[in-house]
Design a protein around this motif. Structure first.
Motif, mmCIF file in Angstrom:
data_model
loop_
_atom_site.group_PDB
_atom_site.id
_atom_site.type_symbol
_atom_site.label_atom_id
_atom_site.label_comp_id
_atom_site.label_asym_id
_atom_site.label_seq_id
_atom_site.Cartn_x
_atom_site.Cartn_y
_atom_site.Cartn_z
ATOM 1 N N ARG A 66 46.535 47.042 37.287
ATOM 2 C CA ARG A 66 47.899 47.553 37.406
ATOM 3 C C ARG A 66 47.965 49.068 37.528
ATOM 4 O O ARG A 66 48.892 49.704 37.041
ATOM 5 C CB ARG A 66 48.774 47.032 36.265
ATOM 6 C CG ARG A 66 49.166 45.568 36.465
ATOM 7 C CD ARG A 66 50.146 45.063 35.452
ATOM 8 N NE ARG A 66 51.385 45.828 35.434
ATOM 9 C CZ ARG A 66 52.383 45.582 34.560
ATOM 10 N NH1 ARG A 66 52.258 44.616 33.666
ATOM 11 N NH2 ARG A 66 53.468 46.302 34.583
ATOM 12 N N LEU A 67 46.987 49.635 38.195
ATOM 13 C CA LEU A 67 47.140 50.996 38.688
ATOM 14 C C LEU A 67 48.068 50.975 39.892
ATOM 15 O O LEU A 67 48.689 51.980 40.238
ATOM 16 C CB LEU A 67 45.780 51.588 39.076
ATOM 17 C CG LEU A 67 44.818 51.856 37.917
ATOM 18 C CD1 LEU A 67 43.496 52.391 38.434
ATOM 19 C CD2 LEU A 67 45.421 52.829 36.918
ATOM 20 N N CYS A 68 48.132 49.816 40.553
ATOM 21 C CA CYS A 68 49.150 49.496 41.555
ATOM 22 C C CYS A 68 49.917 48.283 41.035
ATOM 23 O O CYS A 68 49.308 47.332 40.554
ATOM 24 C CB CYS A 68 48.523 49.155 42.908
ATOM 25 S SG CYS A 68 47.683 50.508 43.737
ATOM 26 N N GLU A 69 51.224 48.339 41.120
ATOM 27 C CA GLU A 69 52.031 47.201 40.682
ATOM 28 C C GLU A 69 52.032 46.121 41.765
ATOM 29 O O GLU A 69 52.264 46.424 42.944
ATOM 30 C CB GLU A 69 53.467 47.633 40.390
ATOM 31 C CG GLU A 69 53.610 48.489 39.141
ATOM 32 C CD GLU A 69 53.238 47.732 37.873
ATOM 33 O OE1 GLU A 69 53.516 46.516 37.801
ATOM 34 O OE2 GLU A 69 52.672 48.356 36.975
ATOM 35 N N PRO A 70 51.737 44.875 41.411
ATOM 36 C CA PRO A 70 51.725 43.808 42.422
ATOM 37 C C PRO A 70 53.117 43.550 42.992
ATOM 38 O O PRO A 70 54.118 43.658 42.278
ATOM 39 C CB PRO A 70 51.209 42.595 41.642
ATOM 40 C CG PRO A 70 51.532 42.893 40.209
ATOM 41 C CD PRO A 70 51.438 44.378 40.062
ATOM 42 N N MET A 93 45.813 45.298 26.247
ATOM 43 C CA MET A 93 44.994 44.517 27.161
ATOM 44 C C MET A 93 44.125 45.399 28.041
ATOM 45 O O MET A 93 43.015 45.017 28.431
ATOM 46 C CB MET A 93 45.888 43.615 28.029
ATOM 47 C CG MET A 93 45.141 42.530 28.775
ATOM 48 S SD MET A 93 44.264 41.381 27.701
ATOM 49 C CE MET A 93 45.651 40.495 26.984
ATOM 50 N N ARG A 94 44.593 46.607 28.337
ATOM 51 C CA ARG A 94 43.841 47.505 29.216
ATOM 52 C C ARG A 94 42.540 47.975 28.572
ATOM 53 O O ARG A 94 41.655 48.453 29.274
ATOM 54 C CB ARG A 94 44.704 48.703 29.591
ATOM 55 C CG ARG A 94 45.504 48.478 30.868
ATOM 56 C CD ARG A 94 46.217 49.714 31.291
ATOM 57 N NE ARG A 94 46.797 49.552 32.626
ATOM 58 C CZ ARG A 94 47.850 50.230 33.059
ATOM 59 N NH1 ARG A 94 48.433 51.112 32.258
ATOM 60 N NH2 ARG A 94 48.306 50.053 34.278
ATOM 61 N N GLN A 95 42.418 47.859 27.273
ATOM 62 C CA GLN A 95 41.158 48.212 26.640
ATOM 63 C C GLN A 95 40.034 47.285 27.099
ATOM 64 O O GLN A 95 38.863 47.657 27.086
ATOM 65 C CB GLN A 95 41.291 48.124 25.117
ATOM 66 C CG GLN A 95 42.308 49.090 24.524
ATOM 67 C CD GLN A 95 42.390 48.973 23.021
ATOM 68 O OE1 GLN A 95 41.381 49.073 22.327
ATOM 69 N NE2 GLN A 95 43.581 48.756 22.500
ATOM 70 N N LYS A 96 40.412 46.056 27.515
ATOM 71 C CA LYS A 96 39.415 45.067 27.899
ATOM 72 C C LYS A 96 39.094 45.097 29.387
ATOM 73 O O LYS A 96 38.174 44.420 29.835
ATOM 74 C CB LYS A 96 39.915 43.664 27.516
ATOM 75 C CG LYS A 96 40.184 43.499 26.021
ATOM 76 C CD LYS A 96 40.675 42.106 25.720
ATOM 77 C CE LYS A 96 40.962 41.912 24.235
ATOM 78 N NZ LYS A 96 41.419 40.529 23.940
ATOM 79 N N LEU A 97 39.881 45.858 30.166
ATOM 80 C CA LEU A 97 39.648 45.978 31.603
ATOM 81 C C LEU A 97 39.503 47.451 31.954
ATOM 82 O O LEU A 97 40.401 48.243 31.663
ATOM 83 C CB LEU A 97 40.803 45.401 32.415
ATOM 84 C CG LEU A 97 41.130 43.924 32.283
ATOM 85 C CD1 LEU A 97 42.256 43.717 31.283
ATOM 86 C CD2 LEU A 97 41.555 43.366 33.628
#
Length: 337
Positions: A66-70, A93-97
């Motif tokens: 989600r650095l770009c919004e779908p 959640m971004r800690q895991k990706l």
């Protein structure tokens, strides 16, 4: 790797960039960078994502985190739809990706020291501060093969390969489960590329990481990947185990890609039939109707110009989006003598 253990599932993912013109910036069309993409990534594997420049590989990676919004679609990570999360949930959640970016010269701030670059995720997510952060940064630098004493230096004091190692260290700061490597070796010298790929493999074994490895270097993809997904003009064309895909490509576009790989034997190289794709790559703002590859495909039939080709499982675990291949139920050689 357990085939039933799906870590990431991408469903009907689309990312359109609006085209605006005129004084009032009227919406006149869209650049369809990613158009209805579906795939799964299993825990502990490396999925290679390949295709021509501009086919949407990087946009897929950026949209997943989600650095770009779908524009449409869903991205399920450990069963949670990332496209529906916001605020604290998305932050957690971004800690895991995490993502390793293509250009180490542009992705590292020239005004920050290494200790600040690698340690920034720790501060942002309140994972470590002070002496604890310093020790973690030193541990990460050592993990990627850099001297911990380098943490007080600036990015311009490092070579390209060392800068990419710093970027890798930053991506590992929060102990992620999935790392999206966006062409991490394309801007490096050939002599350094193998070192970085070997480092990624060692880290995967040591930390149990899962990778999406985005690249256009097919030889590197064959070396590091477990499965390979082929993209063309915003769509997936074929997905299969790497050995199956390289030994028996089904989709006409994949066959053309594989035939472009040079063979280090002059006798074989001279005698083999090459698949040459004619015509220019269509614009993603105006893709062909039906199958995206129909304007350049030697197998194209009337149905290819009217109906979109859906991904079909031709063999167990081997998927291809081609009307002709689906009808024939297997390989059709498009090579010309």
């Amino acid at each position: 790797m357990t085939k039933n253990d799906v870590l990431l599932r991408v469903v009907d993912l689309k990312k359109y960039f609006p085209i605006r013109r005129g004084l009032f910036q009227r919406h006149v069309g869209d650049v369809k960078a990613v158009d209805d993409v579906n795939f799964e990534v299993y825990r502990g594997e490396t999925l290679g994502l390949v295709g021509e420049s501009g086919c949407g590989k990087t946009t897929v990676g950026r949209t997943i985190v989600r650095l770009c919004e779908p524009t449409e679609g869903s991205v399920f990570f450990e069963g949670k739809d990332l496209s529906q999360l916001s605020g604290a949930e998305l932050r957690e959640m971004r800690q895991k990706l995490q993502m390793i970016f293509q250009n180490p010269y542009a992705s590292l701030s020239p005004r920050m020291k290494v200790k600040s670059i690698v340690g920034e995720p720790l501060e942002v997510h309140n994972a470590a501060r002070g002496q604890e952060k310093k020790e973690r940064v030193a541990e990460l630098l050592d993990l990627v093969g850099l001297n911990p004493s380098f943490m007080s230096r600036y990015p311009h004091e490092f070579s390209g390969g060392q800068r990419q190692r710093i970027g890798i260290a930053r991506s590992l700061a929060l102990n992620p489960e999935l790392v999206i490597a966006d062409e991490p070796i394309s801007s490096l010298d050939v002599s350094i590329q193998a070192q970085v790929v070997n480092l990624l493999e060692d880290l995967q074994d040591e930390l149990g990481l899962t990778y999406i490895f985005i690249a256009h270097d097919l030889s590197m993809v064959r070396h590091i990947s477990d499965r390979v997904a082929v993209m063309y003009l915003g769509k997936l064309m074929e997905v299969a185990d790497k050995k199956i895909l390289f030994d028996n490509p089904l989709n006409p576009y994949t066959q053309a890609l594989m035939s472009a790989i040079p063979v280090p034997d002059p006798v074989i190289e001279k005698s083999r039939n090459r698949v040459l794709i004619e015509g220019d790559l269509p614009s993603p703002s105006n893709p062909p109707r039906g199958c995206n590859f129909n304007t350049r495909c030697p197998l194209a039939e009337e149905i290819c110009f009217h109906e979109e080709a859906k991904m079909v499982e031709i063999e167990p675990g081997h998927y291809s989006a081609c009307h002709v291949i689906a009808r024939e139920g297997g390989f059709v050689d498009i090579a010309r003598p």
